[in-house]
Design a protein around this motif. Sequence first.
Motif, PDB file in Angstrom:
ATOM      1  N   LEU A 245       1.209  -1.013   0.127  1.00  0.00           N
ATOM      2  CA  LEU A 245       0.259  -0.193   0.051  1.00  0.00           C
ATOM      3  C   LEU A 245       0.802   0.975   0.018  1.00  0.00           C
ATOM      4  O   LEU A 245       0.116   2.572  -1.037  1.00  0.00           O
ATOM      5  CB  LEU A 245      -0.887   0.006   1.540  1.00  0.00           C
ATOM      6  N   VAL A 246       1.500   0.885   0.922  1.00  0.00           N
ATOM      7  CA  VAL A 246       2.254   2.711   1.394  1.00  0.00           C
ATOM      8  C   VAL A 246       3.961   2.624  -0.256  1.00  0.00           C
ATOM      9  O   VAL A 246       3.967   3.655  -0.879  1.00  0.00           O
ATOM     10  CB  VAL A 246       3.571   2.745   2.127  1.00  0.00           C
ATOM     11  N   LEU A 247       4.111   1.310  -1.147  1.00  0.00           N
ATOM     12  CA  LEU A 247       4.934   1.840  -2.496  1.00  0.00           C
ATOM     13  C   LEU A 247       3.747   2.102  -3.083  1.00  0.00           C
ATOM     14  O   LEU A 247       4.742   2.380  -4.304  1.00  0.00           O
ATOM     15  CB  LEU A 247       5.319   0.167  -2.575  1.00  0.00           C
ATOM     16  N   VAL A 248       2.819   1.966  -3.461  1.00  0.00           N
ATOM     17  CA  VAL A 248       2.214   1.933  -4.666  1.00  0.00           C
ATOM     18  C   VAL A 248       1.659   3.489  -4.366  1.00  0.00           C
ATOM     19  O   VAL A 248       1.083   4.396  -5.364  1.00  0.00           O
ATOM     20  CB  VAL A 248       0.595   1.566  -4.345  1.00  0.00           C
ATOM     21  N   VAL A 249       1.061   4.390  -3.363  1.00  0.00           N
ATOM     22  CA  VAL A 249       0.442   5.220  -3.144  1.00  0.00           C
ATOM     23  C   VAL A 249       1.296   6.758  -2.563  1.00  0.00           C
ATOM     24  O   VAL A 249       0.856   7.435  -3.213  1.00  0.00           O
ATOM     25  CB  VAL A 249      -0.440   5.117  -2.431  1.00  0.00           C
ATOM     26  N   ALA A 250       2.293   6.092  -1.807  1.00  0.00           N
ATOM     27  CA  ALA A 250       3.187   6.998  -1.604  1.00  0.00           C
ATOM     28  C   ALA A 250       3.945   7.919  -3.195  1.00  0.00           C
ATOM     29  O   ALA A 250       4.185   8.843  -3.074  1.00  0.00           O
ATOM     30  CB  ALA A 250       4.586   6.402  -0.683  1.00  0.00           C
ATOM     31  N   PRO A 251       4.342   6.918  -4.448  1.00  0.00           N
ATOM     32  CA  PRO A 251       4.587   7.570  -5.439  1.00  0.00           C
ATOM     33  C   PRO A 251       3.264   8.491  -5.728  1.00  0.00           C
ATOM     34  O   PRO A 251       4.138   9.881  -6.933  1.00  0.00           O
ATOM     35  CB  PRO A 251       5.301   6.258  -6.592  1.00  0.00           C
ATOM     36  N   GLU A 252       2.221   7.978  -6.238  1.00  0.00           N
ATOM     37  CA  GLU A 252       1.170   8.997  -6.951  1.00  0.00           C
ATOM     38  C   GLU A 252       1.198  10.672  -5.223  1.00  0.00           C
ATOM     39  O   GLU A 252       0.448  11.745  -6.325  1.00  0.00           O
ATOM     40  CB  GLU A 252       0.072   7.934  -6.721  1.00  0.00           C
ATOM     41  N   LEU A 253       0.938  10.368  -4.125  1.00  0.00           N
ATOM     42  CA  LEU A 253       0.910  11.343  -3.673  1.00  0.00           C
ATOM     43  C   LEU A 253       2.545  12.664  -3.446  1.00  0.00           C
ATOM     44  O   LEU A 253       1.765  13.999  -4.283  1.00  0.00           O
ATOM     45  CB  LEU A 253       1.002  11.610  -1.616  1.00  0.00           C
ATOM     46  N   LEU A 254       3.387  11.593  -4.127  1.00  0.00           N
ATOM     47  CA  LEU A 254       4.668  12.816  -4.827  1.00  0.00           C
ATOM     48  C   LEU A 254       4.514  13.335  -6.020  1.00  0.00           C
ATOM     49  O   LEU A 254       4.728  14.182  -5.846  1.00  0.00           O
ATOM     50  CB  LEU A 254       6.055  11.643  -4.662  1.00  0.00           C
ATOM     51  N   TRP A 255       3.577  12.334  -6.362  1.00  0.00           N
ATOM     52  CA  TRP A 255       3.023  13.135  -8.089  1.00  0.00           C
ATOM     53  C   TRP A 255       3.034  14.615  -7.432  1.00  0.00           C
ATOM     54  O   TRP A 255       2.855  15.924  -8.217  1.00  0.00           O
ATOM     55  CB  TRP A 255       3.516  11.932  -9.470  1.00  0.00           C
TER      56      TRP A 255
END
Length: 407
Positions: free
Chosen positions: A356-366
């Motif tokens: 969940l962290v590895l999928v969501v974190a890049p999108e939030l960073l984007w």
Amino acid sequence: MIVAFHPLGVRQDGAEWIVGRVDSGDFVVVPEEGMRAIRLLQDGLSVDQVRARLLTEAGADLDVADFVADLSEAGLVAEIDGRPVASPPPLRPTFPRLEPRHLRWALHPALHLALLAPICAGIACLIARPAVFPDLQTALWTGHGALVLLSWTVLAWLTTGLHELAHLVTARAAGVPARMSLGTRLQFLVAQTDVSGVWAAPTRVRVTVYLSGIALDLAICGAALTWTYVAGPHPLAAWIILIQLARVAYQLLVFTRTDLYFLLQDLTGCRNLYGDGRAYMLALTRGRRGTLNGLPPRERAAVRCYALLQAAGTLACLALAALVMLPLLGTLIAQAAQHLLHADDPLAMAEALVVLVLVVAPELLWLRTWWRGHGRRVRAWLTSRGWRAWCPWRPRTREEPGRAGSP
């Protein structure tokens, strides 16, 4: 009026000159008379003296005062009559202790030939034994998807850092204060290195800076292929090969301003291929023609072709995001959240949390990176007439009266 310039980089480009600040990346294009005026001003002549000299030398009555005002607006003028002129500050480089004298080797042809060795070795190994190319079974080295995703993420960011470091080192070797940062290209979160100051460098140096990241990617990939050929399949080598080839493939998306875009822009002699192509397509959609009349003839054909590629590629990428990437991300997030909420095994819950962290974190960073780059324009548009035109039902307030006929 006496004019003092910031340290300027200069390069002749056909019948014109590219002049600008290497330390900030601000450049302008001036004709031969403009370049002569800049040189006379640098010699200490006043604006009136320069105008008289140009009239005597070439019969050109150049409005030097207006020319200086344009150069000041571009950020190239440091002082006028001893008074400082507001201008952009120098770029704050990444790793400022790396000085050009430490990195001259990065521009030496011997290093370029050395990078060809692993690339050629990898190609030879692939031809001799096509099975060295990794398969899915080798890449998925464990049944725990979270560990696979975590290893891929870590390795991808490490190799991305090496890619950008190659740009930074070659640019710094040329005396350019490059800076690394995050950016967005359509739906992609990217690492980027600002090497705008390289515009004043010779062609060989510019091409080296543009292609240094790709060259390093291919060299690492070739070394991993050779490793697989000699020692047999290994998950680490498999991931390196797949990640490096994916990064090189992304560089082909020149409509998103990749490394190959800057090479293409340089080779076609265009000064702003992306901006001119975008403006051309927007003008066509509004029924306006002649938007390329201000460009030199050699640039017009390149801009037309690039604009078509830009429009088609952008639509294709956005369609891919809407039809494939967003549904896939939604599925991964939903599955990870379900396992996290309903799993009884602590190990399974931890694995779901990692996914969940590895999928969501890049999108939030984007999202954060995109807003930092575009938030000001979005806020300006929301407070302008553009929002009211797009959303006519939005109620007017006292601070936003209707003004019929106002531009």
